[in-house]
Design an enzyme around this catalytic site. Structure first.
Site, PDB file in Angstrom:
ATOM      1  CB  ALA A 119      -1.029  -0.049   1.065  1.00 51.92           C
ATOM      2  CG  HIS A 125     -23.893  19.288  27.057  1.00 49.10           C
ATOM      3  ND1 HIS A 125     -22.548  19.242  27.166  1.00 49.10           N
ATOM      4  CD2 HIS A 125     -24.344  18.876  28.141  1.00 49.10           C
ATOM      5  CE1 HIS A 125     -22.150  18.436  28.175  1.00 49.10           C
ATOM      6  NE2 HIS A 125     -23.225  18.058  28.850  1.00 49.10           N
TER       7      HIS A 125
END
Ligand code: NAD
Length: 474
Positions: A272, A447
């Protein structure tokens, strides 16, 4: 509009993420379009042999990783039994579902789809050969070349062996080798290394540079390296493979560089080491299209080549070789052909490495700013201070903003952590919209979410982060 089957207004050569969105937009704009690809349906490397199959397998890797982590929280899973046939079948199903969907969209848009290999005879004519060897001629007014790239090979390490694989064969998942050497610590090496390691392979990585993912900011890479040190058997940096040879039961390699054991044997070797543009064998020499020394087609800001009616997009048109960059270029090229005033001028092309944790960045990086002597301020928010990261047991993360000191403009965003690939989209918007640090700070983020780390990184810039005490110096 011509009804002649041998002529088209726009011929798109290559049906990957560069070519098919271009063909679709052109049809939406009323052009008569012919899309040509070797595969029976559009999708390209990304859908058939790249992004999509690899992410399907990386999702499995993530799930397996989470079952291990759950042990720390009082939930014990027995060791997983992996049915490789079923895993492969699921991956194929995902690919079929998506490429099949694209096939439907081709029909709905009345695009003429030809499965075959296209070659330019001149700047107005393509010869298309189907898999049975039948040839047809297609005349076109405009063409977009989007033929992508292929895995690079190492000339000094050529070996005719089934044990030596590339990303394509690795994704076929023929088996789970006991040991695997990954040559190249870049995107593909680390993503596929993660998949095989999660499935039980002892993975070693050899990278010729001093660090993984050369070019990425080191503080982001450190977050990933820490986890990979546990997942992988070894990571050999500053090291290359000098020699390989088949031995009984594996491939023996001779390593050169910062490595203790120079001779090692592996069941499989995954190469790779980058990708090469597919610019040869297309007959482009029969046109005025110009190709640079690295094999990339030369294009202008409209993605137009030196042959004015031929455009090139995606991996063939230069780096970064990323699917989303190819798509954007494809759309620009089509709009330019349609006569719209457009240019390819992105400020932020997101890069995402889909490892665990994920890394993602966009716009200016700290590394690039140093190389180019650009004055910046960096605001970092560690995920140790994030409530959401704590609930997930994933405090191993970092969000950073690259800010222009005088204007307080956000020039770049970097993230390391679970789900970073999704979070970076906000960074792209911020950089493209020329957002200021105060814009990110003053935008209410939900949140408890990881997205708050972007808002808090902007607060760090002002020395006023709620959850990380980082007073502004001076
Ligand atoms: P890459 O350029 O990301 O990494 C190749 C690595 O191999 C580099 O770190 C390089 O230093 C190293 N290397 C090169 N020659 C070597 C040698 N002889 N010995 C040891 N190390 C060597 O390339 P890749 O991982 O093959 O991926 C190719 C391209 O595909 C990428 O550039 C990327 O654009 C694209 N891609 C993207 C994604 C994603 O977006 N998540 C995933 C996979 C691939």
């Amino acid at each position: 509009m011509s009804k002649d089957p041998n002529s088209t207004q726009l011929a798109v050569v290559g049906g990957g993420p560069g070519g098919y969105p271009a063909a679709f937009l052109a049809a939406d704009l009323g052009m008569q379009v012919t899309l040509i690809d070797l595969e029976p349906k559009p999708g390209g490397v990304c859908l058939y042999r790249g992004c999509i199959p690899s992410k399907t397998l990386l999702h499995v890797a993530k799930l397996l990783g989470e079952t291990h982590q759950a042990a720390e929280w009082g939930i014990q899973f027995p060791d997983p039994e992996i049915d490789l046939d079923q895993l492969r079948a699921r991956k194929e199903k995902v690919v079929q579902q998506l490429t099949g969907g694209l096939g439907q969209l081709v029909k709905q848009r009345k695009i003429s789809y030809i499965q075959g290999r296209a070659t330019f005879l001149d700047a107005r004519t393509l010869k298309i050969q189907d898999s049975a060897g039948q040839e047809e001629i297609l005349n076109f007014q405009h063409a977009i070349v989007a033929t992508g790239s292929r895995p690079a090979t190492l000339p000094n390490l050529s070996l005719e062996s089934e044990r030596l694989i590339d990303s394509t064969s690795a994704l076929e998942l023929a088996g789970i080798p006991k040991t695997m050497l990954v040559i190249g610590g870049g995107y593909i090496g680390l993503e596929l290394g993660t998949v095989y390691a999660a499935l039980g392979t002892q993975v070693s990585v050899v990278e010729m540079m001093p660090g993984l993912l050369p070019g990425a900011d080191r503080d982001l890479v450190r977050v990933l390296s820490k986890r990979l040190e546990k997942l992988f058997h070894s990571m050999m940096l500053n090291t290359t493979v000098a020699e390989i040879g088949e031995v009984k039961g594996g491939i023996q390699v001779r390593l050169e560089g910062d490595v203790e054991e120079a001779e090692q044997t592996f069941e499989k070797i995954l190469v790779a080491v980058g990708r090469k543009p597919n610019s040869s064998g297309l007959g482009l020499e029969n046109t005025r299209v110009e190709i640079n020394q690295r094999g990339f087609v030369k294009v202008n800001q409209q993605r137009q080549t030196a042959e004015p009616n031929i455009y090139a997009v995606g991996d063939i048109a230069g780096e970064p070789m990323l699917a989303h960059k190819a798509t954007h270029e494809g759309l620009v090229a089509v709009e330019a052909i349609a006569g719209h005033k457009v240019a390819y001028e992105p400020h932020a092309i997101p890069a995402v490495v889909f490892t665990d944790p994920e890394l993602a960045w966009c716009g200016l990086t700290e590394t690039q700013a140093k190389q180019e002597n650009i004055s910046i301020e960096v605001a970092r928010f560690p995920w140790g201070a994030s409530g959401r990261a704590t609930t997930l047991g994933r405090n191993d993360g970092l969000t950073k903003l690259i800010i222009e000191p005088q204007t307080e403009r956000v020039l770049g965003v970097g993230l390391a952590g679970a789900g970073a690939g999704e979070l970076i989209a906000e960074g792209v918007l911020a950089v493209e919209m020329a957002a200021l640090a105060s814009d990110l700070r003053l935008s209410i983020h939900p949140h408890p979410t990881l997205s708050e780390t972007i808002m808090e990184a902007a607060e760090v810039f002002f020395g006023q982060s709620t959850h990380a005490y980082r007073p502004k110096r001076g």
